[in-house]
Design a protein around this motif. Structure first.
Motif, PDB file in Angstrom:
ATOM      1  N   LEU A  25      32.825  37.719  34.078  1.00 50.60           N
ATOM      2  CA  LEU A  25      34.034  37.950  33.282  1.00 50.60           C
ATOM      3  C   LEU A  25      35.279  37.620  34.098  1.00 50.60           C
ATOM      4  CD1 LEU A  25      35.666  39.094  30.862  1.00 50.60           C
ATOM      5  CD2 LEU A  25      35.436  41.345  31.939  1.00 50.60           C
ATOM      6  N   GLU A  26      35.354  38.111  35.324  1.00 50.35           N
ATOM      7  CA  GLU A  26      36.530  37.883  36.154  1.00 50.35           C
ATOM      8  C   GLU A  26      36.711  36.401  36.487  1.00 50.35           C
ATOM      9  OE1 GLU A  26      36.290  40.656  39.429  1.00 50.35           O
ATOM     10  OE2 GLU A  26      36.609  42.366  38.075  1.00 50.35           O
ATOM     11  N   LYS A  27      35.639  35.694  36.726  1.00 49.19           N
ATOM     12  CA  LYS A  27      35.734  34.252  36.970  1.00 49.19           C
ATOM     13  C   LYS A  27      36.233  33.536  35.720  1.00 49.19           C
ATOM     14  CE  LYS A  27      32.471  33.690  40.740  1.00 49.19           C
ATOM     15  NZ  LYS A  27      31.195  33.134  41.195  1.00 49.19           N
ATOM     16  N   ALA A  28      35.763  33.968  34.550  1.00 49.34           N
ATOM     17  CA  ALA A  28      36.222  33.360  33.293  1.00 49.34           C
ATOM     18  C   ALA A  28      37.716  33.602  33.099  1.00 49.34           C
ATOM     19  CB  ALA A  28      35.426  33.917  32.111  1.00 49.34           C
ATOM     20  N   LEU A  29      38.179  34.822  33.350  1.00 45.33           N
ATOM     21  CA  LEU A  29      39.605  35.135  33.219  1.00 45.33           C
ATOM     22  C   LEU A  29      40.425  34.316  34.215  1.00 45.33           C
ATOM     23  CD1 LEU A  29      39.393  39.027  32.842  1.00 45.33           C
ATOM     24  CD2 LEU A  29      39.953  37.370  31.037  1.00 45.33           C
ATOM     25  N   ALA A  30      39.957  34.230  35.454  1.00 43.62           N
ATOM     26  CA  ALA A  30      40.680  33.496  36.491  1.00 43.62           C
ATOM     27  C   ALA A  30      40.748  32.003  36.192  1.00 43.62           C
ATOM     28  CB  ALA A  30      40.021  33.736  37.847  1.00 43.62           C
ATOM     29  N   SER A  31      39.785  31.485  35.462  1.00 51.45           N
ATOM     30  CA  SER A  31      39.758  30.045  35.174  1.00 51.45           C
ATOM     31  C   SER A  31      40.638  29.643  33.992  1.00 51.45           C
ATOM     32  CB  SER A  31      38.321  29.585  34.908  1.00 51.45           C
ATOM     33  OG  SER A  31      37.882  30.054  33.640  1.00 51.45           O
TER      34      SER A  31
ATOM     35  N   GLU B 199      27.256  41.916  38.297  1.00 48.96           N
ATOM     36  CA  GLU B 199      27.101  40.472  38.073  1.00 48.96           C
ATOM     37  C   GLU B 199      27.852  40.022  36.823  1.00 48.96           C
ATOM     38  OE1 GLU B 199      24.195  42.517  38.084  1.00 48.96           O
ATOM     39  OE2 GLU B 199      23.993  42.371  40.254  1.00 48.96           O
ATOM     40  N   LYS B 200      27.763  40.810  35.767  1.00 52.36           N
ATOM     41  CA  LYS B 200      28.436  40.455  34.520  1.00 52.36           C
ATOM     42  C   LYS B 200      29.955  40.586  34.654  1.00 52.36           C
ATOM     43  CE  LYS B 200      24.616  41.261  31.354  1.00 52.36           C
ATOM     44  NZ  LYS B 200      24.135  41.975  30.169  1.00 52.36           N
ATOM     45  N   LEU B 201      30.412  41.596  35.424  1.00 51.10           N
ATOM     46  CA  LEU B 201      31.850  41.735  35.672  1.00 51.10           C
ATOM     47  C   LEU B 201      32.369  40.538  36.463  1.00 51.10           C
ATOM     48  CD1 LEU B 201      32.286  45.525  36.480  1.00 51.10           C
ATOM     49  CD2 LEU B 201      33.243  44.271  34.547  1.00 51.10           C
ATOM     50  N   GLU B 202      31.585  40.066  37.408  1.00 49.69           N
ATOM     51  CA  GLU B 202      31.977  38.902  38.195  1.00 49.69           C
ATOM     52  C   GLU B 202      32.112  37.668  37.301  1.00 49.69           C
ATOM     53  OE1 GLU B 202      30.081  36.335  41.803  1.00 49.69           O
ATOM     54  OE2 GLU B 202      29.943  38.517  41.976  1.00 49.69           O
TER      55      GLU B 202
END
Length: 163
Positions: free
Chosen positions: A90-96, A85-88
């Motif tokens: 992080l990845e959404k933050a990077l993608a945004s 959940e935390k990796l998801e």
């Protein structure tokens, strides 16, 4: 051994994809001439290729330097986050992040590789501060000095010699 793609795509589909990835602005009429089909048939094939996910988007590729983005960076990052959940998050933050042109999850010493465009060192510094707030434990930044090759073209079609 025949690939799954070759079972789904015939030579005409492959030619259309190859032409579009090199010159997305080609009209259906011009594509039809080049692959020897009618414009309505080309239109139908392109719509099918889009619907089946072979074409993600047709875009204009802009000149980064002319637009003032003189700093192209490759940033390797590591994190101690292991919960899905935390990796998801992080990845959404990077993608945004608008500066991030590409983000890849990696094997090896680093967890992610980012391709980032900034206008200058100040923007890069601000970006790295944003990364640090996300739970990143290690960052290695490399600046691109010059571009040797850039391509978005996949090698899907080779002209067959006609005897």
């Amino acid at each position: 051994m025949e690939s799954i793609v070759s079972k789904v795509l015939d030579d005409i589909d492959t030619q259309i994809l190859d032409l579009l990835q090199k010159q997305a602005q080609l009209s259906n009429t011009e594509l039809a001439k080049r692959v020897k089909l009618s414009p309505p048939a080309i239109h139908s094939r392109i719509k099918r290729l889009e619907n089946e996910g072979f074409i993600n988007a047709q875009v204009a590729i802009l000149n980064q330097e002319k637009l003032g983005f003189d700093l192209l960076c490759f940033i390797f990052i590591s994190t101690n986050i292991h919960q899905a959940e935390k990796l998801e998050v992080l990845e959404k933050a990077l993608a945004s992040m608008s500066e991030v042109l590409e983000c890849h999850c990696l094997t090896g010493e680093y967890d992610y590789l980012l391709k980032v465009a900034n206008k200058d060192r100040k923007e890069l510094e601000i970006f790295i501060r944003k990364l640090n707030k996300l739970g990143i434990t290690k960052i290695q930044t490399s600046l691109a000095l010059r571009e040797i090759k850039y391509s978005t073209v996949l090698p899907i079609w080779e002209e067959k010699s006609r005897s």
